[in-house]
Motif scaffolding. Sequence first.
Motif, mmCIF file in Angstrom:
data_model
loop_
_atom_site.group_PDB
_atom_site.id
_atom_site.type_symbol
_atom_site.label_atom_id
_atom_site.label_comp_id
_atom_site.label_asym_id
_atom_site.label_seq_id
_atom_site.Cartn_x
_atom_site.Cartn_y
_atom_site.Cartn_z
ATOM 1 N N SER A 37 0.851 -1.183 0.000
ATOM 2 C CA SER A 37 0.000 0.000 0.000
ATOM 3 C C SER A 37 0.890 1.237 0.000
ATOM 4 O O SER A 37 2.069 1.174 0.361
ATOM 5 C CB SER A 37 -0.911 0.019 1.227
ATOM 6 N N THR A 38 0.354 2.333 -0.434
ATOM 7 C CA THR A 38 1.100 3.592 -0.420
ATOM 8 C C THR A 38 0.218 4.684 0.132
ATOM 9 O O THR A 38 -1.006 4.582 0.188
ATOM 10 C CB THR A 38 1.562 3.978 -1.846
ATOM 11 N N ASN A 39 0.852 5.726 0.554
ATOM 12 C CA ASN A 39 0.124 6.904 1.027
ATOM 13 C C ASN A 39 -0.109 7.885 -0.113
ATOM 14 O O ASN A 39 -0.555 9.001 0.085
ATOM 15 C CB ASN A 39 0.890 7.590 2.158
ATOM 16 N N SER A 40 0.287 7.438 -1.300
ATOM 17 C CA SER A 40 0.211 8.334 -2.443
ATOM 18 C C SER A 40 -1.128 8.188 -3.154
ATOM 19 O O SER A 40 -1.838 7.187 -3.013
ATOM 20 C CB SER A 40 1.356 8.007 -3.421
ATOM 21 N N ASN A 41 -1.431 9.170 -3.919
ATOM 22 C CA ASN A 41 -2.579 9.100 -4.810
ATOM 23 C C ASN A 41 -2.209 8.177 -5.965
ATOM 24 O O ASN A 41 -1.325 8.485 -6.747
ATOM 25 C CB ASN A 41 -2.904 10.504 -5.326
ATOM 26 N N ASN A 42 -2.898 7.030 -6.062
ATOM 27 C CA ASN A 42 -2.515 6.039 -7.064
ATOM 28 C C ASN A 42 -2.528 6.591 -8.472
ATOM 29 O O ASN A 42 -1.736 6.174 -9.330
ATOM 30 C CB ASN A 42 -3.441 4.828 -6.978
ATOM 31 N N SER A 43 -3.376 7.525 -8.738
ATOM 32 C CA SER A 43 -3.471 8.085 -10.088
ATOM 33 C C SER A 43 -2.294 8.979 -10.430
ATOM 34 O O SER A 43 -2.066 9.306 -11.597
ATOM 35 C CB SER A 43 -4.780 8.865 -10.246
ATOM 36 N N SER A 44 -1.533 9.390 -9.414
ATOM 37 C CA SER A 44 -0.395 10.280 -9.667
ATOM 38 C C SER A 44 0.951 9.542 -9.684
ATOM 39 O O SER A 44 1.997 10.156 -9.907
ATOM 40 C CB SER A 44 -0.352 11.380 -8.594
ATOM 41 N N VAL A 45 0.925 8.228 -9.443
ATOM 42 C CA VAL A 45 2.168 7.465 -9.432
ATOM 43 C C VAL A 45 2.723 7.357 -10.849
ATOM 44 O O VAL A 45 1.989 7.068 -11.806
ATOM 45 C CB VAL A 45 1.937 6.056 -8.836
ATOM 46 N N VAL A 46 4.018 7.580 -10.984
ATOM 47 C CA VAL A 46 4.691 7.482 -12.286
ATOM 48 C C VAL A 46 5.950 6.633 -12.137
ATOM 49 O O VAL A 46 6.523 6.532 -11.053
ATOM 50 C CB VAL A 46 5.068 8.879 -12.837
ATOM 51 N N ALA A 47 6.368 6.029 -13.248
ATOM 52 C CA ALA A 47 7.629 5.280 -13.305
ATOM 53 C C ALA A 47 8.579 6.041 -14.217
ATOM 54 O O ALA A 47 8.234 6.337 -15.370
ATOM 55 C CB ALA A 47 7.385 3.876 -13.841
ATOM 56 N N VAL A 48 9.768 6.358 -13.698
ATOM 57 C CA VAL A 48 10.717 7.192 -14.433
ATOM 58 C C VAL A 48 12.051 6.463 -14.571
ATOM 59 O O VAL A 48 12.569 5.911 -13.589
ATOM 60 C CB VAL A 48 10.936 8.545 -13.716
ATOM 61 N N LEU A 49 12.595 6.478 -15.777
ATOM 62 C CA LEU A 49 13.929 5.935 -16.010
ATOM 63 C C LEU A 49 14.927 7.079 -15.891
ATOM 64 O O LEU A 49 14.931 8.008 -16.699
ATOM 65 C CB LEU A 49 14.012 5.289 -17.401
ATOM 66 N N LEU A 50 15.789 6.997 -14.854
ATOM 67 C CA LEU A 50 16.766 8.054 -14.614
ATOM 68 C C LEU A 50 18.012 7.843 -15.456
ATOM 69 O O LEU A 50 18.275 6.758 -15.974
ATOM 70 C CB LEU A 50 17.117 8.095 -13.124
ATOM 71 N N ASP A 51 18.793 8.924 -15.554
ATOM 72 C CA ASP A 51 19.967 8.867 -16.424
ATOM 73 C C ASP A 51 21.126 8.072 -15.834
ATOM 74 O O ASP A 51 22.138 7.876 -16.491
ATOM 75 C CB ASP A 51 20.425 10.296 -16.752
ATOM 76 N N ASN A 52 21.001 7.635 -14.568
ATOM 77 C CA ASN A 52 22.024 6.762 -13.986
ATOM 78 C C ASN A 52 21.658 5.287 -14.108
ATOM 79 O O ASN A 52 22.344 4.418 -13.577
ATOM 80 C CB ASN A 52 22.266 7.109 -12.512
ATOM 81 N N GLY A 53 20.523 4.992 -14.810
ATOM 82 C CA GLY A 53 20.098 3.621 -15.006
ATOM 83 C C GLY A 53 19.126 3.120 -13.960
ATOM 84 O O GLY A 53 18.704 1.963 -14.015
ATOM 85 N N ASN A 54 18.758 3.970 -13.009
ATOM 86 C CA ASN A 54 17.805 3.584 -11.966
ATOM 87 C C ASN A 54 16.382 3.805 -12.470
ATOM 88 O O ASN A 54 16.051 4.882 -12.980
ATOM 89 C CB ASN A 54 18.056 4.413 -10.705
ATOM 90 N N PHE A 55 15.545 2.785 -12.327
ATOM 91 C CA PHE A 55 14.142 2.870 -12.727
ATOM 92 C C PHE A 55 13.330 3.022 -11.449
ATOM 93 O O PHE A 55 13.328 2.127 -10.603
ATOM 94 C CB PHE A 55 13.758 1.593 -13.478
#
Length: 829
Positions: free
Chosen positions: A117-135
Motif C-alpha cells: 500500500s502507499t500513502n500516495s494518490n494512485n493516479s499520480s504514481v509514475v515510473a521514471v527511467l533516470l539517467d544513472n540507469g535507476n528505474f
Amino acid sequence: MALVKYTSSDKSALGGERSCCLSPGADTISANQTLSGDQTIISSGGNFELGFFTPGKSSKFYIGIWYKKVRQQTVVWVANRETPISDKNSAHLTISDGNLVLLNESQALIWSTGLNSTNSNNSSVVAVLLDNGNFVLRDGSGSNSSLGQPLWQSFDNPADTWLPGGRIAFDKRTQRKQLLTSWKNAEDPAPGLFSLELDPNGSQYIIRWNRTEQYWTSGSWNGHIFSLVPEMRLNYIYNFSYVDNENESYFTYSLYNPSIISRFIMDVSGQIKQLSWFDNSDWNLFWSQPRQQCEVYAYCGEFGTCNQNSLPFCNCLEGFRHKSESDWNLRDYSGGCVREMNLQCENNGTTSNGRRDRFLASPFMSLPENSQSLTIGTQGDCENACLNNCSCTAYAFDGNGCSLWNGELLNLQQLSEGDGNARTIYIRHSASSSVFSGGKNNQGVIIGAVLGSVAVVVVLLAIIIAVVWRKRRQTVGSSKPVEGSLVAFGYKDLQNATKNFSDKLGGGGFGSVFKGTLPDSTVVAVKKLESINQGEKQFSTEVSTIGTIQHVNLVRLRGFCSDGNKKLLVYDYMENGSLDSHLFHANESKVLEWKTRYEIALGIARGLSYLHEKCRDCIIHCDIKPENILLDAEFCSKVADFGLAKLVGRDFSRVLTTMRGTRGYLAPEWISGVAITSKADVYSYGMVLFELVSGRRNSENSEDGKVKYFPSWAARVTVDGGDVLGLLDPVLDRNADVEEVLKICKIACWCIQDDENIRPSMGQVVQILEGLMDVNLPPIPRSLQVFVENQEHIIFFMDSSSASQSSQTKSDNSSANSTHSKTNTSSTN
C-alpha cells in the motif's frame, strides 16, 4: 508469484483500451499509459533505454534496461527474470493500484513491484527511467516530487549488474540481503548459481555458489580498498565508499569522470567483473575475481572437471557425457555431466548379472570436499569399502588414509603433473562401461591384452636400444643426470666444451659467460659463478629445484657443475644475445622495431609472472635488467640468471636477503633494508620498460655535465598527456602504435611507485599487455619529483655501467634514503 488473469472490465484500470500512447523518447510511464511491443522509454540524458528485449538467439521476451549509447546491446537490469513472455505485442507494462506491473499475452500478472500500500494518490504514481540507469516508481504529485524518496527503485532490486550510484546492502532490521546474481547463461537471465552479497559479519563481499558454498571473499575494507583485491590500488576511475549504521550497511561507488560508461557484474562465469566502455569499441575488463576460472566453486557441475590450462575449461570425466548439450554450447556448465552407463550396483545394493562395478583412476586431480575418512591400511580395503556402499561414487587412497565420496562429485579440478596438490581419485563405473575397453567380450579382452603386452614389450625394447645408443653418442665425461632433466657435468667436460673458457660472451656481478659446444654439437652458454659460497649439497639442491622449472620466457637450465669451489651453470645458447646489446650498442642491422619491443616486454612479464605466481615456491629474480634478458633466434625474450634467485616458500610473503642486483634497477626497499617481496622485481621491470621505449640508459650525462634521467621525463609526459611518441628511441623515427607506447609508459610508472603495495603484480602486467585488463593514469612517484627538485640525488639511480661518479660516491648512501622515501601516493578508493 501467483498468476492473476485480468478481464476486459479491468483493462481501463490497467491502461488497456483507454490508455494513452507513450511519446517517442519519453522517460516516464504515467498511470494512464502502457508500454508494449517495440515501445521504449529513454532516460533524459540518453544514457539508458527500457523496453522489451530478447537475449541472444532466444525467442522469449523480457522487460529490461540497457545502455542507449553502447553499440552492442548490454542489459543491466531485468524485471521478469524467471517468467518470460512469448508475445511482446500483447504484453503490457503499466501502472495499477500504485504498482508497476507486467501482464503477459494472456493478461496474467507475471511481475510487479509488490508494494502492499502507499500513502500516495494512485493516479499520480509514475515510473521514471533516470539517467544513472535507476528505474524508480514515485508519487508524481507536487512540484518537488522528483526530489522525494522513491516508492520503489530498481537499484534496490539489482539483477546481475551493479551500476554507479547503486548499492549492495544488508538491512539489519529485516536481515534482508541485496544479491547480485548471475544470469543462468547468455540467453537466459533467470537467476544463476553465483551471487555476490555483503557479509553481515564484516565489511567485505563474498561470492556464494547456490546461495550456500562461499568460494571467494574480497577481504576486509580498510577505507580505501578491499584487502584481497590489490587491483583497486591501480584504480583512478571508481570511487568506492562504505556506510555502516544502526539500520543497514552497504557499499556504493561513483565515477571520478561521469562521462565514462562502467558496470560491475556478477558474470555467468562465477566471477565478478568491473568493465568500462571506451572509444565506442568494446567492453574493457578492469579487473575480475577470482582471478582463475577454476577457483569458481563447482563451475563445471556434477562429474565435470575444470582445467585452467585448456579451452573450454570444462570437460566431463571419462565415461560421462554432457547433461545438456545446448547448455554447454552456451557455456552454461552448471548442469554438469551424467553417466553414459548406469552403475551395476542399484537398488538395495543388488548387482547386475553377478558382476560388480569397477574403478577407473583419474590422476592429477584436486580432491573434492565433503569426503568420508576411514582408517584403512591398504588400497584394496579402501576400494572394497566404497564398492560395498551403493551410494559411494569415488575413493582416494594415499599416505593420509582412505577417503570416500557419496553421490555426485563437485568441484573437480584437473591439475598439472607437477602440482603438489595433485592426487589420484578412483571413479566408480559399471563393469560393462566402455572405459574398460569392451567389458562384454572377455575373449576380446584377453586377445587385446596379449597383443597389447607384445606391443609394450616391443616398444620398451626399442626405447632401451635408443637410449643406449644415445648415451654412447652423448656421454660427456663424468656427466650424469640428476633430478628433472638436469645434467651434473664434470668440470673438465665443461672446460673442454668451452675450449678452456676462451670464447667469452659477457659477464656480470655473478660471473662470466662463455660459449661452448657439447659432443652432440649442442651449443650452450656456460656461466662460471664467482663468490658463490654454498656447500656442494646446498648448491645442487637449489639448482635442481630451479632446473625443474621450464617456461618459454625463461632461459632453460641444462645442467650444472659443483666441484669444490668451482660452480658453473649450463644454459641453452641464445642466438641474438642480450637485450642491452640491441638497445645500447645497436647498429642499423640490429634495430628492434616497436612491435618486437612490445613482444619482448610481454615475454619478460610472462616469465616473471611464472616465477612469482606459478611455481610451487615464489622465486624472486633480484636482478632484472637488459643484460639478463636474452633473445633467441626469433627474438623471443627469455629471463636469464634466475638460477640463483631467492626462493620464497608460499607460507612467506617476504624474505630477508643481502643486497643484490644492479644500481639503477634497485627498488627503494633494498636501500631501506626491509625484507623484500616479488614487487622488487616489478620495480626493476618498470625501469627496463623505460629503456625499451627510449633505447638508451635511464641515466645519461649530457654535454653540459648534467645528468638526464629519462623516467622523470617519461612520467611527466605520460601523466600530463604530452607527446608520447617523442619519448621513443630516435632510430624508430616515431614509427609505433601510440596507444601501445602510452600503455607501456603507464605500466612503467605504476611499476616504479615508491610504495611497493601500489605496484601491480606481474600477472596483472601480463593481463594489461594482453589487452585483458585496463590501466589508468598513474601518479608520478615521489622519488621522481624529488629528482626534479634536486638533481644531486641522481647517483642512486645511476646504472653500474655508466660513467664513473667517484667524486660523488660519498653522497650516494645519504641521498638514497631521502630520494626513495617511502611515500604512499595512492589517493584511490
